[in-house]
Write a protein that holds these residues in place. Sequence first.
Motif, PDB file in Angstrom:
ATOM      1  N   GLU A 161       0.829  -1.206   0.000  1.00 21.73           N
ATOM      2  CA  GLU A 161       0.000   0.000   0.000  1.00 21.73           C
ATOM      3  C   GLU A 161       0.870   1.265   0.000  1.00 21.73           C
ATOM      4  N   LEU A 162       1.917   1.246   0.774  1.00 23.40           N
ATOM      5  CA  LEU A 162       2.830   2.382   0.850  1.00 23.40           C
ATOM      6  C   LEU A 162       3.490   2.649  -0.508  1.00 23.40           C
ATOM      7  N   GLY A 189       1.167   1.215  14.861  1.00 22.81           N
ATOM      8  CA  GLY A 189       0.562   2.039  15.896  1.00 22.81           C
ATOM      9  C   GLY A 189       0.252   3.459  15.463  1.00 22.81           C
ATOM     10  N   LEU A 190       0.700   3.848  14.273  1.00 19.02           N
ATOM     11  CA  LEU A 190       0.380   5.183  13.756  1.00 19.02           C
ATOM     12  C   LEU A 190      -0.794   5.086  12.793  1.00 19.02           C
ATOM     13  N   LYS A 191      -1.582   6.136  12.748  1.00 18.87           N
ATOM     14  CA  LYS A 191      -2.711   6.162  11.820  1.00 18.87           C
ATOM     15  C   LYS A 191      -2.210   6.235  10.385  1.00 18.87           C
ATOM     16  N   ARG A 192      -2.907   5.535   9.520  1.00 18.76           N
ATOM     17  CA  ARG A 192      -2.590   5.492   8.094  1.00 18.76           C
ATOM     18  C   ARG A 192      -2.489   6.904   7.527  1.00 18.76           C
ATOM     19  N   ASP A 193      -3.427   7.765   7.895  1.00 15.99           N
ATOM     20  CA  ASP A 193      -3.438   9.130   7.371  1.00 15.99           C
ATOM     21  C   ASP A 193      -2.168   9.895   7.740  1.00 15.99           C
ATOM     22  N   LEU A 194      -1.659   9.706   8.951  1.00 17.74           N
ATOM     23  CA  LEU A 194      -0.428  10.381   9.358  1.00 17.74           C
ATOM     24  C   LEU A 194       0.756   9.866   8.553  1.00 17.74           C
ATOM     25  N   ILE A 195       0.828   8.567   8.346  1.00 19.93           N
ATOM     26  CA  ILE A 195       1.929   7.988   7.567  1.00 19.93           C
ATOM     27  C   ILE A 195       1.916   8.560   6.151  1.00 19.93           C
ATOM     28  N   LEU A 196       0.750   8.591   5.524  1.00 21.28           N
ATOM     29  CA  LEU A 196       0.658   9.118   4.164  1.00 21.28           C
ATOM     30  C   LEU A 196       0.954  10.612   4.137  1.00 21.28           C
ATOM     31  N   LYS A 197       0.546  11.341   5.167  1.00 22.84           N
ATOM     32  CA  LYS A 197       0.852  12.773   5.252  1.00 22.84           C
ATOM     33  C   LYS A 197       2.359  13.004   5.337  1.00 22.84           C
ATOM     34  N   LEU A 198       3.048  12.155   6.103  1.00 20.44           N
ATOM     35  CA  LEU A 198       4.509  12.251   6.216  1.00 20.44           C
ATOM     36  C   LEU A 198       5.181  11.972   4.874  1.00 20.44           C
TER      37      LEU A 198
END
Length: 117
Positions: A5-6, A85-94
């Motif tokens: 997905e990433l 443990g991190l939200k998907r949205d935060l990872i994609l935002k980063l």
Amino acid sequence: MDMTELLDHCNRKKGVEETFPFNEETLVLKVGGKMFMLIPLEKQPLTISVKTDPEWSEELRERHPQITGAYHMSKTHWNTVVCEGLKRDLILKLVDASYDLVFSSLTKAKREEVMNS
């Protein structure tokens, strides 16, 4: 979030290339020939290193123990992120912020080349 997905998210962006400039265990994603993300493939859980604005880096590190200064990189500009443990949205935002920072640092000619690729 998993690796597939990433990578799908990253590869939808203009001009992204996947490289292995350091070793065969570290995938480096670049735009315009410049790194915007590193992924140690052998590491579990999924971990990435991304470029971030220095002020935001401080805030992220204070709020999320999974985010630390990146190993072997400028800790002012790069963060290592343990995705578990991190939200998907935060990872994609980063990831998006890292891509945008690097893309905006390219010369005008290089940015145009990427956009037309």
